[in-house]
Design a protein around this motif. Sequence first.
Motif, short mmCIF file in Angstrom:
data_model
loop_
_atom_site.label_atom_id
_atom_site.label_comp_id
_atom_site.label_asym_id
_atom_site.label_seq_id
_atom_site.Cartn_x
_atom_site.Cartn_y
_atom_site.Cartn_z
N ALA A 109 0.83 -1.23 0.09
CA ALA A 109 -0.09 0.09 -0.28
C ALA A 109 0.80 1.22 -0.19
O ALA A 109 0.35 2.33 -0.80
CB ALA A 109 -1.05 0.01 1.33
N GLY A 110 2.01 1.01 0.63
CA GLY A 110 2.91 2.61 0.89
C GLY A 110 3.80 2.70 -0.29
O GLY A 110 4.61 3.29 -0.05
N ALA A 111 3.68 1.71 -1.23
CA ALA A 111 4.63 1.58 -2.34
C ALA A 111 5.03 3.08 -2.95
O ALA A 111 6.01 3.46 -3.28
CB ALA A 111 4.73 0.57 -3.29
N LYS A 112 3.72 3.52 -3.46
CA LYS A 112 3.77 4.67 -4.17
C LYS A 112 4.42 5.81 -3.42
O LYS A 112 4.87 6.78 -4.06
CB LYS A 112 2.39 5.12 -4.86
N THR A 113 3.88 6.01 -2.11
CA THR A 113 4.53 7.24 -1.18
C THR A 113 5.86 7.03 -1.10
O THR A 113 6.60 7.97 -1.11
CB THR A 113 3.81 6.88 0.22
N ALA A 114 6.48 5.80 -0.86
CA ALA A 114 8.03 5.36 -0.85
C ALA A 114 8.73 6.20 -2.19
O ALA A 114 9.57 6.60 -2.06
CB ALA A 114 8.12 3.94 -0.69
N VAL A 115 8.08 5.71 -3.28
CA VAL A 115 8.53 6.14 -4.52
C VAL A 115 8.48 7.78 -4.78
O VAL A 115 9.70 8.34 -5.36
CB VAL A 115 7.99 5.42 -5.72
N MET A 116 7.53 8.29 -4.05
CA MET A 116 7.42 9.75 -4.12
C MET A 116 8.78 10.33 -3.40
O MET A 116 9.05 11.28 -3.62
CB MET A 116 6.31 10.20 -3.78
N VAL A 119 25.97 16.20 1.69
CA VAL A 119 24.79 16.61 1.11
C VAL A 119 23.97 15.13 0.77
O VAL A 119 22.96 14.91 0.83
CB VAL A 119 24.78 17.21 -0.15
N ILE A 120 24.71 14.31 -0.11
CA ILE A 120 24.13 12.84 -0.39
C ILE A 120 23.69 12.03 0.77
O ILE A 120 22.69 11.53 1.11
CB ILE A 120 25.16 12.08 -1.32
N CYS A 121 24.79 12.07 1.70
CA CYS A 121 24.37 11.17 3.07
C CYS A 121 23.29 11.80 3.72
O CYS A 121 22.51 11.17 4.30
CB CYS A 121 25.51 11.27 3.89
N LEU A 122 23.34 13.19 4.03
CA LEU A 122 22.03 13.61 4.53
C LEU A 122 20.79 13.51 4.14
O LEU A 122 19.72 13.09 4.77
CB LEU A 122 22.35 15.29 4.93
N ILE A 123 20.58 13.71 2.88
CA ILE A 123 19.37 13.80 1.97
C ILE A 123 19.04 12.16 2.09
O ILE A 123 17.73 12.02 2.07
CB ILE A 123 19.55 14.37 0.60
N THR A 124 19.69 11.56 1.40
CA THR A 124 19.15 9.83 1.27
C THR A 124 19.04 9.39 2.38
O THR A 124 17.69 8.67 2.58
CB THR A 124 20.53 9.04 0.65
N LEU A 125 19.75 9.20 3.54
CA LEU A 125 19.29 8.86 4.66
C LEU A 125 18.11 9.37 5.46
O LEU A 125 17.22 8.84 6.05
CB LEU A 125 20.53 8.75 5.72
N SER A 126 18.01 10.59 5.30
CA SER A 126 16.61 11.32 5.81
C SER A 126 15.60 10.64 5.08
O SER A 126 14.55 10.77 5.65
CB SER A 126 16.84 12.61 5.62
N ALA A 127 15.73 10.31 3.65
CA ALA A 127 14.59 10.02 2.84
C ALA A 127 14.38 8.68 3.20
O ALA A 127 13.14 8.27 3.30
CB ALA A 127 15.03 9.88 1.26
N SER A 128 15.29 7.96 3.68
CA SER A 128 15.28 6.63 4.25
C SER A 128 14.20 6.51 5.62
O SER A 128 13.48 5.77 5.85
CB SER A 128 16.48 6.01 4.56
N ALA A 129 14.61 7.39 6.41
CA ALA A 129 13.98 7.62 7.63
C ALA A 129 12.60 8.13 7.33
O ALA A 129 11.50 7.51 7.90
CB ALA A 129 14.51 8.60 8.69
N ALA A 130 12.14 9.05 6.38
CA ALA A 130 10.98 9.16 5.99
C ALA A 130 10.10 8.27 5.34
O ALA A 130 8.89 8.12 5.82
CB ALA A 130 10.97 10.70 4.93
N MET A 131 10.87 7.32 4.73
CA MET A 131 10.06 6.19 4.32
C MET A 131 9.57 5.31 5.28
O MET A 131 8.50 4.61 5.25
CB MET A 131 10.92 5.35 3.00
N MET A 132 10.52 4.95 6.07
CA MET A 132 10.12 4.09 7.20
C MET A 132 9.07 4.70 8.13
O MET A 132 8.12 3.87 8.64
CB MET A 132 11.27 3.77 8.09
N LEU A 133 8.99 5.84 8.54
CA LEU A 133 7.98 6.54 9.51
C LEU A 133 6.84 6.64 8.68
O LEU A 133 5.81 6.37 9.12
CB LEU A 133 8.50 7.99 9.87
N ILE A 134 6.58 7.11 7.32
CA ILE A 134 5.41 7.26 6.84
C ILE A 134 4.74 6.03 6.17
O ILE A 134 3.49 5.94 6.06
CB ILE A 134 5.64 8.30 5.45
N THR A 135 5.63 5.27 5.62
CA THR A 135 4.98 3.95 4.90
C THR A 135 4.98 2.78 6.03
O THR A 135 4.55 1.66 5.73
CB THR A 135 5.62 3.36 3.96
#
Length: 446
Positions: free
Chosen positions: A225-232, A274-290
């Motif tokens: 269900a959260g796949a599309k959100t994760a892609v976004m 920049v890459i580490c901060l953005i990508t790992l923050s995105a990883s955290a957001a995916m875990m929390l939101i999905t």
Amino acid sequence: MFWIEFLILLIAILIGSRMKGIGLGVMGIFGLVIFVLGFHMKPTEPPMDVMLIIIAIVTTAATLQASGGLDYLVSLAEKVIRNNPSNVTFIAPFATYILCLFAGTSHIVYSILPIISEVATKKRIRPERPLSISVIASHLALTGSPISACTAALVVLLGYPGALFDVMMISIPAGLIGTLVACFVVRKKGLELNEDPIFIEKMKDPEFARSIDFSTEGNGVKVRAGAKTAVMIFSVAILLIVIAGAFPELLPNFGPGTKNLVLKDDGTVSMVTVICLITLSASAAMMLITKTSAVAVTQVSLFGSMASATISVFGVVWMASTFMENNSVVIKESLGSVVTAYPWTFAIALFLLGIIMFSQAAAVKTMIPLGIALGLSPIVLIASFPTVNSFFVLPGYPTLLAAINFDRTGSTKIGKYVINHSFNLPGIVATVVAVAVGFLIGSIIL
């Protein structure tokens, strides 16, 4: 002495590549021990920047996989391929290229290779054709992806504002054109499937014949269900990295100081940070939101591949950079005049190294500093970038082996002499064209 040390370097890399897994890394460290203790070479700094980039990017891609985002992307690519099966030799490579360009990893191709093989076989199109160029396209996509470890490593080494944007502007069109030309080259490669004696013999088995015509369409993995959100979320992360690379003035500036992994000379945040901060923050957001479990992320295949990639880069790059640094005078005297007079020869040197490195990021980290030391322009370095994918020459990389295994007709194979396999023709054509187009585009925009 130089040639003895060079021989040790080659032997360590060749043995490590045959060991698979972390073999390249541990053999690199073993070679480094010989250099330091046996030849009294001064070791260089370990490649911490590339290692951090790999850890951050692969962790984020693994989170996307655990959240179902990769399955969703594969399902979209499957629809595109199945909707026009007669043109699978052209559609599949481009679907694969875009998929890997977005995901930043070629390992996602494992999910789509059986689909390509099935669609081609049902239309009695020789599967070798779309499978071979699709694998090459999956590698070529990484040398333009803003989320791949090798592109990030190149951008960090180039070090000038807007380097990421330039790499994308040159490498993506060059990769697409290289893929297109290779598609035309392989479209008639080999016998037609119905004329192939191996396939004809296999079709005499009723069970095999029934399995060939059996469709797996609609039997894929159910998308979460959260796949599309994760892609976004993943898409936003990519966009932010591109913006940060194109407009470095938007990043915080802490004043001039000592250059390190975190800050550049002028005090601005480095691309590694920049890459580490953005990508790992995105990883955290995916875990929390999905609501994706952090434990589940560590259990997916991509996360497991991170350790192998990190150790491999750690060992082989540290060994190679130590060799390069301690023999810099000899190397510059040998290559300097040739490369200065004929800059395109640097692409050949990078291609040859890539064959045995089995890692795009490792090849970049080893050779690009040499190119910079020789005074090569960013045009030459970026245009030569696609040659780091040359490990297809020796058919031992997992993506090549997977394509061979997924082709039940036997058309995709390793030849009697090893190097005469299904992937060399499309690989060489796509790489040569991509480099030529890269030089052309680079001369226009830079």
